[in-house]
Design a protein around this motif. Structure first.
Motif, short mmCIF file in Angstrom:
data_model
loop_
_atom_site.label_atom_id
_atom_site.label_comp_id
_atom_site.label_asym_id
_atom_site.label_seq_id
_atom_site.Cartn_x
_atom_site.Cartn_y
_atom_site.Cartn_z
N GLN A 47 0.67 -1.19 0.12
CA GLN A 47 -0.16 -0.12 0.08
C GLN A 47 0.92 1.38 0.08
OE1 GLN A 47 -2.39 -0.84 3.49
NE2 GLN A 47 -4.15 -1.37 2.36
N ALA A 48 2.01 1.44 0.74
CA ALA A 48 2.97 2.44 0.73
C ALA A 48 3.31 2.56 -0.63
CB ALA A 48 4.19 2.15 1.61
N LYS A 103 -4.14 9.25 -0.72
CA LYS A 103 -4.39 9.61 -2.07
C LYS A 103 -3.23 9.39 -2.73
CE LYS A 103 -8.38 12.00 -1.92
NZ LYS A 103 -9.52 11.75 -2.68
N PRO A 104 -3.07 9.20 -4.06
CA PRO A 104 -1.95 8.90 -4.94
C PRO A 104 -1.04 10.02 -4.71
CG PRO A 104 -3.83 8.32 -5.99
CD PRO A 104 -4.39 8.89 -5.02
N GLY A 105 0.28 9.63 -4.61
CA GLY A 105 1.46 10.70 -4.48
C GLY A 105 1.53 11.43 -3.30
N ASP A 106 0.89 10.97 -2.15
CA ASP A 106 1.11 11.27 -0.90
C ASP A 106 2.20 10.51 0.06
OD1 ASP A 106 0.76 12.05 1.95
OD2 ASP A 106 -1.47 11.89 2.00
N THR A 107 3.38 11.04 -0.41
CA THR A 107 4.61 10.65 0.13
C THR A 107 4.55 10.35 1.67
OG1 THR A 107 5.90 12.85 0.06
CG2 THR A 107 6.20 11.12 -1.85
N ALA A 108 3.86 11.46 2.40
CA ALA A 108 4.01 11.37 3.89
C ALA A 108 3.23 10.39 4.26
CB ALA A 108 3.36 12.60 4.66
N ALA A 109 1.75 9.97 3.63
CA ALA A 109 0.94 8.92 4.28
C ALA A 109 1.75 7.33 3.66
CB ALA A 109 -0.18 8.77 3.35
N ALA A 110 2.45 7.69 2.75
CA ALA A 110 3.04 6.26 2.36
C ALA A 110 4.30 5.94 3.18
CB ALA A 110 3.80 6.71 0.80
N LYS A 111 5.11 7.08 3.73
CA LYS A 111 6.18 6.60 4.43
C LYS A 111 5.66 6.05 5.91
CE LYS A 111 9.62 10.05 3.04
NZ LYS A 111 10.36 11.32 3.18
N LYS A 112 4.61 6.63 6.17
CA LYS A 112 3.87 6.35 7.36
C LYS A 112 3.61 4.89 7.45
CE LYS A 112 0.27 7.29 10.87
NZ LYS A 112 -0.67 6.22 10.62
N LEU A 113 2.94 4.49 6.28
CA LEU A 113 2.58 2.88 6.15
C LEU A 113 3.77 2.18 6.01
CD1 LEU A 113 -0.29 3.44 3.14
CD2 LEU A 113 -0.42 2.22 5.52
N GLN A 126 10.86 4.96 -10.57
CA GLN A 126 12.12 4.60 -9.61
C GLN A 126 12.21 5.91 -8.93
OE1 GLN A 126 15.88 4.89 -11.86
NE2 GLN A 126 16.40 2.99 -10.70
N SER A 127 12.12 7.19 -9.39
CA SER A 127 12.27 8.56 -8.99
C SER A 127 11.34 8.67 -8.05
CB SER A 127 12.26 9.37 -9.95
OG SER A 127 12.32 10.73 -9.47
N GLN A 128 10.18 8.37 -8.23
CA GLN A 128 9.11 8.71 -7.31
C GLN A 128 9.17 7.76 -5.80
OE1 GLN A 128 5.25 8.36 -9.20
NE2 GLN A 128 5.35 10.18 -10.25
N LEU A 129 9.45 6.56 -6.29
CA LEU A 129 9.58 5.50 -4.93
C LEU A 129 10.73 5.78 -4.24
CD1 LEU A 129 8.09 2.37 -6.72
CD2 LEU A 129 7.09 4.08 -5.01
N ALA A 130 11.93 6.32 -4.78
CA ALA A 130 13.02 6.96 -4.10
C ALA A 130 12.68 7.80 -3.06
CB ALA A 130 13.86 7.41 -5.03
N ALA A 131 11.64 8.54 -3.11
CA ALA A 131 11.46 9.72 -2.02
C ALA A 131 10.83 8.84 -0.92
CB ALA A 131 10.20 10.48 -2.69
N ILE A 132 10.48 7.70 -0.83
CA ILE A 132 10.22 6.80 0.62
C ILE A 132 11.14 5.88 0.79
CG2 ILE A 132 7.60 7.56 0.02
CD1 ILE A 132 7.37 4.61 -0.55
N GLY A 133 12.23 5.77 0.04
CA GLY A 133 13.36 4.79 0.45
C GLY A 133 13.13 3.45 -0.10
#
Length: 506
Positions: free
Chosen positions: A286-287, A328-338, A370-377
């Motif tokens: 989900q993240a 929401k798609p593109g919400d990196t803060a929520a993605a990092k939390k997950l 690759q670039s987008q997912l790098a933002a969450i590690g």
């Protein structure tokens, strides 16, 4: 990887130069033969195992199915002149006077042998799961086939239009010859395949639905789409296929090459292997689904000529593309939390396979992901593979993630039944097994009430987004180029090339 890319680049350049040498009217092709340029090659000759777009498109010109569809997706006769469904039986009346390319008469024995081969697990048919409702096949005479079903099935007739269910000669099946040299009843005879170079088909003069309007087709593999455009302008090719809108724009206006674009049912997706490593955890998947900004990819790679999509692409089942995700798609803060909740606060690395050849934008899509997912590690380790390498790896799920372009369908069951049912033909590359998904697909396929089906498939869409076995991205357009004097082609949402049969050049 660097060495591989250098060798690949040199190979592409040499191939492109050879393809684009001045060679009017299709080069050394036989008179009246259409020369078709595309980026990818076929990867095998057995229609029951075909998954790559180029392979499916090519074998559909050599083989026939019992039924086919018209331009709007309605069923119509093919090798079966008519059919009648009654309860748990379906009776087909076969066309008379049809012959396989080797001269063998087409009869009900061929249909029975083909369906029984498709049902045999040893065949590894990619459409087997659609046939499993068939209990037995009777052939009361040479031109009648009766399917005895375990229960009524709303999608079976449409499944019989798929290339994977092409009718084979019984004698070829018995001799183990299927997959060696195609022998169908279709509009073109198989002539020659030079791997990664060209495929040659000759018009079938005795085709039951009328002889093709050209002498044959020669598909040439041109890995670089810009070289296809150059070759079209130089009259080296009669017909070209493109997927990159930036390259399509190079055609310009006022020349003698025509361009037409067509929206498709197929969809781009990042498949996640939920049976491996950190992706076993639903919150990790989900993240990733939350971190991906689909619109940004569509804008960057397709310049807006793509439509964001959820799992179900059929126009008859409209749904919100992302309703079901936990954010929401593109919400990196929520993605990092997950990601943290999944036990992976620092992220992880995913071996990500990308097919080259089938469509030119695959690497661009992978690089933006690759670039987008790098933002969450989450690091995508991109592994570019040719079709004949990618497909076996994809089929065996030899990946953590896969950038893929999958075929859509007007029927959600036919789109996902082979991936997410318990006994689906492609349950391995699906990367996830969930009894709830199986139940929804089975109930949707059995529902005879249209409203009930819509409700079930709406729930299916939401469950798929919530489970996030894949990240659904968008549907794009494809572009067809025709040279001077070439007429008769009509693009279809299915990306079928069946209208090449009606295409000719002055």
């Amino acid at each position: 990887m660097k060495i591989f890319r250098t060798v690949l680049a040199l190979t592409l350049a040499v191939t492109a130069m050879a393809a684009c040498s001045p060679n009017p009217s299709g080069g050394d092709s036989a008179k009246g033969t259409l020369t078709v340029a595309r980026t990818g090659d076929i990867d095998q000759l057995d229609p029951a195992r075909a998954t790559a777009f180029q392979t499916v498109q090519s074998l559909a010109l050599v083989y026939d199915t019992l039924l086919t569809t018209d331009d709007t997706g309605n069923l119509k006769p093919a090798l079966a002149e008519k059919w009648q469904a009654s309860g748990s039986t379906v009776t087909f009346t076969l066309r008379s006077g049809v012959k396989f390319h080797d001269g063998t008469d087409f009869t009900s024995a061929d249909v029975k042998a083909t369906l029984e081969r498709g049902l045999d697990p040893k065949t590894s048919s990619v459409v087997r799961s659609y046939l499993k409702v068939i209990k037995s096949v009777d052939t009361p005479d040479a031109h009648t086939v009766v399917l005895n079903l375990q229960h009524p099935d709303t999608s079976l007739l449409t499944a019989l239009t798929y290339v994977g269910n092409s009718i084979l000669a019984a004698k070829d099946i018995k001799a183990g010859a299927v997959g060696k040299k195609p022998n169908g009843t279709g509009p073109y005879n198989w002539q020659r395949w030079q791997q990664n170079q060209r495929l040659t088909l000759a018009a079938n003069a005795r085709y039951w639905d009328g002889k093709p309007k050209n002498a044959g087709l020669e598909f040439r593999v041109i890995p670089d789409e810009a070289s296809i455009v150059s070759g079209m302008k130089a009259h080296s090719f009669d017909f070209g296929l493109l997927s990159d809108p930036a390259v399509a724009k190079q055609i310009g206006s006022g020349g003698d090459v025509s361009l037409v674009d067509q929206a498709t049912l197929s969809y781009h997706v990042l498949q996640l292997n939920g049976r491996r490593g950190p992706l076993v955890n639903i919150k990790a998947r989900q993240a990733i689904a939350c971190a991906v900004d689909r619109q940004a990819i569509a804008t960057t790679v397709y310049f807006g000529k793509a439509v964001i999509t959820g799992p179900i692409t059929s126009p008859a089942y409209p749904n919100d593309a992302t309703n079901g995700l936990p954010c929401k798609p593109g919400d990196t803060a929520a993605a990092k939390k997950l990601l943290t909740e999944s036990g992976n606060p620092n992220g992880f690395t995913l071996h990500t396979i990308v097919m080259t050849g089938e469509y030119s934008t695959s690497t661009n899509i992978a690089q933006v992901l690759q670039s987008q997912l790098a933002a969450i590690g989450v690091k995508l380790q991109i592994d570019r593979q040719q079709t004949n390498v990618y497909v076996p790896n994809w089929t065996k799920a030899n990946f953590d993630a896969a950038v893929a372009l999958n075929g859509g369908s007007t029927d959600p069951y036919l789109q996902y039944g082979r991936y997410f049912t318990t006994d689906g033909s492609l349950k391995v590359p699906a990367g996830l097994s969930d009894p709830k998904l199986n139940d929804l697909l089975v109930r949707g396929n059995a529902a005879t009430d249209a409203a009930a089906r819509k409700q079930i498939y709406q729930q299916l869409q939401q469950n798929l987004l919530s489970d996030s076995p894949w990240v659904w991205l968008f549907r794009n357009e494809v572009f067809y180029l025709t040279g001077k004097g070439v007429t008769g082609f009509k693009p279809l949402p299915t990306e079928s090339l069946q209208y090449l049969r009606q295409t000719s050049k002055a």
